[in-house]
Motif scaffolding. Structure first.
Motif, short mmCIF file in Angstrom:
data_model
loop_
_atom_site.label_atom_id
_atom_site.label_comp_id
_atom_site.label_asym_id
_atom_site.label_seq_id
_atom_site.Cartn_x
_atom_site.Cartn_y
_atom_site.Cartn_z
N TYR A 11 -2.76 8.97 76.17
CA TYR A 11 -2.69 10.28 76.82
C TYR A 11 -2.41 11.36 75.78
CZ TYR A 11 -1.73 13.47 80.68
OH TYR A 11 -1.77 14.48 81.57
N ARG A 12 -3.20 12.45 75.79
CA ARG A 12 -3.00 13.55 74.86
C ARG A 12 -1.83 14.39 75.35
NH1 ARG A 12 -7.78 17.51 73.08
NH2 ARG A 12 -7.66 18.13 75.26
N LEU A 13 -0.82 14.55 74.46
CA LEU A 13 0.43 15.20 74.85
C LEU A 13 0.53 16.65 74.41
CD1 LEU A 13 2.75 12.22 73.86
CD2 LEU A 13 1.99 12.82 76.16
N ALA A 14 0.17 16.94 73.16
CA ALA A 14 0.31 18.31 72.64
C ALA A 14 -0.43 18.42 71.31
CB ALA A 14 1.78 18.64 72.44
N SER A 15 -0.61 19.65 70.86
CA SER A 15 -1.21 19.90 69.56
C SER A 15 -0.20 19.59 68.47
CB SER A 15 -1.64 21.36 69.46
OG SER A 15 -2.00 21.67 68.13
N LYS A 16 -0.65 18.98 67.37
CA LYS A 16 0.28 18.65 66.28
C LYS A 16 0.80 19.90 65.59
CE LYS A 16 -2.42 17.97 62.13
NZ LYS A 16 -2.72 17.10 61.03
N SER A 17 0.17 21.05 65.79
CA SER A 17 0.67 22.29 65.21
C SER A 17 1.89 22.82 65.97
CB SER A 17 -0.42 23.35 65.19
OG SER A 17 -0.82 23.66 66.52
N ALA A 18 2.08 22.35 67.21
CA ALA A 18 3.20 22.83 68.03
C ALA A 18 4.42 21.91 67.98
CB ALA A 18 2.76 22.99 69.49
N VAL A 19 4.20 20.61 67.71
CA VAL A 19 5.30 19.64 67.73
C VAL A 19 5.14 18.63 66.59
CG1 VAL A 19 5.65 19.78 70.24
CG2 VAL A 19 4.09 18.07 69.31
N GLY A 30 -5.92 16.01 65.51
CA GLY A 30 -5.10 17.21 65.62
C GLY A 30 -4.19 17.26 66.84
N TYR A 31 -4.10 16.17 67.60
CA TYR A 31 -3.26 16.13 68.79
C TYR A 31 -2.31 14.92 68.74
CZ TYR A 31 -6.21 19.69 70.86
OH TYR A 31 -6.87 20.86 71.11
N VAL A 32 -1.17 15.07 69.37
CA VAL A 32 -0.20 13.99 69.49
C VAL A 32 -0.54 13.22 70.77
CG1 VAL A 32 2.23 13.39 69.73
CG2 VAL A 32 1.56 15.33 68.30
N VAL A 41 9.54 12.84 75.99
CA VAL A 41 10.83 13.42 75.63
C VAL A 41 10.62 14.41 74.50
CG1 VAL A 41 13.14 12.95 74.76
CG2 VAL A 41 12.05 11.31 76.29
N LEU A 42 11.12 15.63 74.67
CA LEU A 42 11.01 16.68 73.66
C LEU A 42 12.41 17.01 73.17
CD1 LEU A 42 8.76 18.43 72.42
CD2 LEU A 42 9.29 20.16 74.12
N THR A 43 12.66 16.82 71.86
CA THR A 43 13.98 17.11 71.30
C THR A 43 13.87 18.15 70.20
OG1 THR A 43 13.73 15.25 69.77
CG2 THR A 43 14.93 14.82 71.80
N PRO A 51 9.84 21.19 67.40
CA PRO A 51 10.48 20.14 68.21
C PRO A 51 9.76 18.80 68.02
CG PRO A 51 9.31 21.70 69.61
CD PRO A 51 9.25 22.24 68.22
N VAL A 52 10.48 17.71 68.25
CA VAL A 52 9.93 16.36 68.09
C VAL A 52 9.56 15.83 69.46
CG1 VAL A 52 10.39 14.03 67.29
CG2 VAL A 52 11.36 15.98 66.05
N LEU A 53 8.30 15.40 69.59
CA LEU A 53 7.79 14.85 70.85
C LEU A 53 7.74 13.33 70.74
CD1 LEU A 53 6.56 15.33 73.66
CD2 LEU A 53 4.35 15.54 72.55
N SER A 54 8.44 12.65 71.64
CA SER A 54 8.49 11.19 71.65
C SER A 54 8.12 10.68 73.02
CB SER A 54 9.90 10.70 71.31
OG SER A 54 10.33 11.20 70.08
N VAL A 55 7.76 9.42 73.08
CA VAL A 55 7.57 8.73 74.35
C VAL A 55 8.52 7.53 74.32
CG1 VAL A 55 5.97 7.49 75.84
CG2 VAL A 55 5.18 9.49 74.56
#
Length: 195
Positions: A11-19, A30-32, A41-43, A51-55
């Motif tokens: 699943y595409r979560l966000a752009s790597k430029s944002a997180v 180019g996507y996380v 989880v966004l920390t 911010p760091v995006l984790s699953v």
């Protein structure tokens, strides 16, 4: 997409430029993306960066990685090393997480202290049953992780006498039985709160 939302693998979560990509994710085109099924989880980044995006999966297997601080119990010693069972893992926020399965670790004589390595005697630093804070320095061999206590904040944090009484730290290298006054040698950890 809301934090805490359940996501599937790929699943595409966000752009790597944002997180920043965290545990349970990977970067592609180019996507996380999610690499496991779990909750998003966004920390906040510790240094004020992205911010760091984790699953995180509820059943996610936690394993020690190089550089991680672990809590372990010494199971046996020899003149060259001390064997231990890794029971706790300190996560990035400093909390400790119990491990479902104990992992085997080994503290080699050259990894006990940062100085005077040639004078180290394993039996004077650890005894079976001691609880030790250590750092993972290598994945080691197929049987165990290599651990180090060569920092001031690492070493024995809890020990008991032969009679089951707790041993209290007296110095960097000694612990004392509070009931009998008998002093024993150990490589004692200095708590970070006293640094």
């Amino acid at each position: 997409m809301e934090p805490g939302e359940v996501v599937c693998v790929g699943y595409r979560l966000a752009s790597k430029s944002a997180v920043e990509s965290g545990d349970g994710t990977y970067i592609r085109d180019g996507y996380v993306h999610a690499s496991i099924v779990g909750r998003r989880v966004l920390t906040d980044a510790p240094g004020g960066g992205k911010p760091v995006l984790s699953v995180v999966s509820r059943n996610q297997l936690r394993v020690p990685r190089v550089g991680a601080t672990v809590g372990c119990k010494i199971t046996s010693i020899s003149p060259q090393f001390a064997k231990a069972t890794i029971l706790l893992l300190a996560n990035d926020s400093g909390d400790t997480v119990p491990l479902a399965d104990g992992f085997r670790g080994m503290i080699r004589v050259q990894d006990i202290r940062a100085t005077e390595k040639d004078k180290v005697v394993v039996y004077e630093c650890f005894r079976p049953g001691d609880v030790v804070l250590a750092k993972v320095i290598s994945l080691g061999d197929a049987k165990s992780y290599y651990l180090s206590t060569a920092e001031d904040s690492l070493g024995v944090v809890y020990a008991e006498s032969e009679f089951g009484a707790p041993l209290l730290p007296v110095s960097w290298t000694q612990v004392e039985d509070g009931e009998t006054g008998v002093v024993q040698t150990r490589k004692v950890a200095r708590p970070s709160s006293l640094s």
